[in-house]
Design a protein around this motif. Structure first.
Motif, PDB file in Angstrom:
ATOM      1  N   ALA A  36       0.795  -1.068  -0.183  1.00 36.76           N
ATOM      2  CA  ALA A  36       0.311  -0.197  -0.002  1.00 36.76           C
ATOM      3  C   ALA A  36       0.874   1.269   0.167  1.00 36.76           C
ATOM      4  O   ALA A  36       0.507   2.204  -0.723  1.00 36.76           O
ATOM      5  N   LEU A  37       1.819   1.215   0.835  1.00 36.35           N
ATOM      6  CA  LEU A  37       2.653   2.434   0.736  1.00 36.35           C
ATOM      7  C   LEU A  37       3.460   2.672  -0.337  1.00 36.35           C
ATOM      8  O   LEU A  37       3.666   3.698  -0.986  1.00 36.35           O
ATOM      9  N   GLU A  38       4.077   1.329  -1.015  1.00 33.72           N
ATOM     10  CA  GLU A  38       4.637   1.733  -2.326  1.00 33.72           C
ATOM     11  C   GLU A  38       3.880   2.221  -3.252  1.00 33.72           C
ATOM     12  O   GLU A  38       4.286   2.996  -3.944  1.00 33.72           O
ATOM     13  N   CYS A  39       2.483   1.832  -3.243  1.00 36.01           N
ATOM     14  CA  CYS A  39       1.628   2.368  -4.465  1.00 36.01           C
ATOM     15  C   CYS A  39       1.361   3.649  -3.974  1.00 36.01           C
ATOM     16  O   CYS A  39       1.201   4.671  -4.960  1.00 36.01           O
ATOM     17  N   LEU A  40       1.110   4.340  -2.855  1.00 37.96           N
ATOM     18  CA  LEU A  40       1.066   5.744  -2.470  1.00 37.96           C
ATOM     19  C   LEU A  40       2.326   6.388  -2.821  1.00 37.96           C
ATOM     20  O   LEU A  40       2.138   7.604  -3.184  1.00 37.96           O
ATOM     21  N   ARG A  41       3.411   5.880  -2.652  1.00 43.14           N
ATOM     22  CA  ARG A  41       4.768   6.589  -3.082  1.00 43.14           C
ATOM     23  C   ARG A  41       4.783   6.969  -4.433  1.00 43.14           C
ATOM     24  O   ARG A  41       5.139   8.136  -4.814  1.00 43.14           O
ATOM     25  N   SER A  42       4.307   5.887  -5.183  1.00 38.31           N
ATOM     26  CA  SER A  42       4.508   6.128  -6.613  1.00 38.31           C
ATOM     27  C   SER A  42       3.554   7.117  -7.023  1.00 38.31           C
ATOM     28  O   SER A  42       3.938   7.840  -7.928  1.00 38.31           O
ATOM     29  N   LYS A  43       2.494   7.158  -6.679  1.00 39.89           N
ATOM     30  CA  LYS A  43       1.225   8.007  -6.970  1.00 39.89           C
ATOM     31  C   LYS A  43       1.754   9.432  -6.677  1.00 39.89           C
ATOM     32  O   LYS A  43       1.480  10.257  -6.965  1.00 39.89           O
ATOM     33  N   GLN A  91      -4.710  -6.617  12.710  1.00 41.74           N
ATOM     34  CA  GLN A  91      -3.726  -6.510  13.524  1.00 41.74           C
ATOM     35  C   GLN A  91      -3.357  -4.956  13.619  1.00 41.74           C
ATOM     36  O   GLN A  91      -3.021  -4.320  12.780  1.00 41.74           O
ATOM     37  N   LEU A  92      -3.503  -4.673  14.770  1.00 42.33           N
ATOM     38  CA  LEU A  92      -3.436  -3.220  15.263  1.00 42.33           C
ATOM     39  C   LEU A  92      -1.899  -2.639  14.862  1.00 42.33           C
ATOM     40  O   LEU A  92      -1.863  -1.415  14.577  1.00 42.33           O
ATOM     41  N   SER A  93      -1.003  -3.402  15.028  1.00 45.98           N
ATOM     42  CA  SER A  93       0.331  -2.999  14.792  1.00 45.98           C
ATOM     43  C   SER A  93       0.436  -2.447  13.298  1.00 45.98           C
ATOM     44  O   SER A  93       1.221  -1.723  12.656  1.00 45.98           O
ATOM     45  N   ASN A  94      -0.139  -3.329  12.234  1.00 46.48           N
ATOM     46  CA  ASN A  94      -0.390  -3.046  10.987  1.00 46.48           C
ATOM     47  C   ASN A  94      -1.053  -1.543  10.666  1.00 46.48           C
ATOM     48  O   ASN A  94      -0.613  -0.627   9.996  1.00 46.48           O
ATOM     49  N   SER A  95      -2.090  -1.367  11.457  1.00 48.56           N
ATOM     50  CA  SER A  95      -2.683  -0.204  11.314  1.00 48.56           C
ATOM     51  C   SER A  95      -1.966   1.100  11.708  1.00 48.56           C
ATOM     52  O   SER A  95      -1.815   2.130  11.190  1.00 48.56           O
ATOM     53  N   LEU A  96      -1.343   0.934  12.963  1.00 42.45           N
ATOM     54  CA  LEU A  96      -0.444   2.065  13.441  1.00 42.45           C
ATOM     55  C   LEU A  96       0.682   2.231  12.315  1.00 42.45           C
ATOM     56  O   LEU A  96       1.182   3.353  12.345  1.00 42.45           O
ATOM     57  N   ALA A  97       1.330   1.223  11.758  1.00 46.68           N
ATOM     58  CA  ALA A  97       2.547   1.257  10.892  1.00 46.68           C
ATOM     59  C   ALA A  97       2.050   2.029   9.767  1.00 46.68           C
ATOM     60  O   ALA A  97       2.810   2.737   9.322  1.00 46.68           O
ATOM     61  N   THR A 103       0.964   9.055   7.156  1.00 45.68           N
ATOM     62  CA  THR A 103       0.899  10.445   7.461  1.00 45.68           C
ATOM     63  C   THR A 103       2.097  11.332   6.967  1.00 45.68           C
ATOM     64  O   THR A 103       1.894  12.364   6.400  1.00 45.68           O
ATOM     65  N   THR A 104       3.290  10.661   6.845  1.00 47.10           N
ATOM     66  CA  THR A 104       4.273  11.391   6.246  1.00 47.10           C
ATOM     67  C   THR A 104       4.186  11.542   4.823  1.00 47.10           C
ATOM     68  O   THR A 104       4.742  12.766   4.334  1.00 47.10           O
ATOM     69  N   LEU A 105       3.525  10.577   4.137  1.00 38.27           N
ATOM     70  CA  LEU A 105       3.428  10.961   2.776  1.00 38.27           C
ATOM     71  C   LEU A 105       2.069  12.014   2.403  1.00 38.27           C
ATOM     72  O   LEU A 105       2.542  12.884   1.481  1.00 38.27           O
ATOM     73  N   LEU A 106       1.199  12.068   3.438  1.00 34.23           N
ATOM     74  CA  LEU A 106       0.386  13.231   2.987  1.00 34.23           C
ATOM     75  C   LEU A 106       0.784  14.527   3.337  1.00 34.23           C
ATOM     76  O   LEU A 106       0.669  15.414   2.397  1.00 34.23           O
ATOM     77  N   TRP A 107       1.866  14.546   4.288  1.00 32.35           N
ATOM     78  CA  TRP A 107       2.356  15.740   4.608  1.00 32.35           C
ATOM     79  C   TRP A 107       3.489  16.393   3.665  1.00 32.35           C
ATOM     80  O   TRP A 107       3.665  17.357   3.232  1.00 32.35           O
ATOM     81  N   ARG A 108       3.607  15.432   2.901  1.00 29.82           N
ATOM     82  CA  ARG A 108       4.695  15.645   1.656  1.00 29.82           C
ATOM     83  C   ARG A 108       4.346  16.241   0.269  1.00 29.82           C
ATOM     84  O   ARG A 108       4.731  16.863  -0.526  1.00 29.82           O
TER      85      ARG A 108
END
Length: 181
Positions: A36-43, A91-97, A103-108
């Motif tokens: 998911a994060l890789e997809c968001l980074r690409s976008k 898995q709440l650890s996945n949610s938090l990660a 959040t970092t991607l959004l503020w970028r």
């Protein structure tokens, strides 16, 4: 065949053969935090690649050049945000990660001179702040000690994100309220 044509073909096949939807769902790989994060980074990278090389990088012209890419990023962001929130994500650890990195991607995302152009980003931050609250509620409910030793770490991360964005006050207040009692 390009991606959109392929999506249309699969959609049409599923409409004509309802049983295919279940088969496709079981064959599709599970979404992970990293995918998911890789997809968001690409976008997000697509947004930056669309900015003009010269001139006002925060003006209306620059915004209009990247507006479709921003809308694509925010739509994917909203989808993944929903996917990684409890109860969808057990898995709440996945949610938090996911929340931390997303959040970092959004503020970028760029900040524009015209406040109207920043509106969709601001709305997404409001949803993100609520997502943090929902996740912390679940973490607190799942544990007799709340976040335990992780409290300080998550408070530091939230404060860092909030100092940059000034958008996560609701989540910080909620996390403080858990441990104020």
């Amino acid at each position: 065949m390009d991606r959109i044509s392929l999506e249309n073909l699969v959609t049409t096949l599923c409409q004509h053969n309802p049983g295919l939807s279940n088969q496709i769902s079981t064959l599709t790989p599970a979404i992970t935090v990293s995918s998911a994060l890789e997809c968001l980074r690409s976008k997000l990278e697509t947004v930056f690649l669309g900015l003009p090389y010269k001139g006002d990088q925060q003006g209306d012209y620059a915004y209009l050049r990247v507006k479709p890419a921003i809308e694509d990023f925010l739509a994917a962001f909203a989808d993944y945000l929903e996917h990684f929130l409890p109860p969808n994500e057990s898995q709440l650890s996945n949610s938090l990660a996911f929340l931390d990195s997303a959040t970092t991607l959004l503020w970028r995302l760029p900040v524009w001179n015209n406040a109207i152009n920043n509106h969709s980003k601001k709305v997404m931050f409001e949803q993100l702040a609520q997502a943090w609250v929902v996740t912390f509620q679940e973490v607190a409910a799942a544990s007799t000690t709340g976040l335990g030793l992780g409290y300080e770490m998550w408070m530091q991360k939230l404060r860092m994100h909030h100092e940059i964005t000034m958008e996560l006050g609701v989540a910080i207040e909620f996390l403080n309220s858990i441990f104020a009692n």
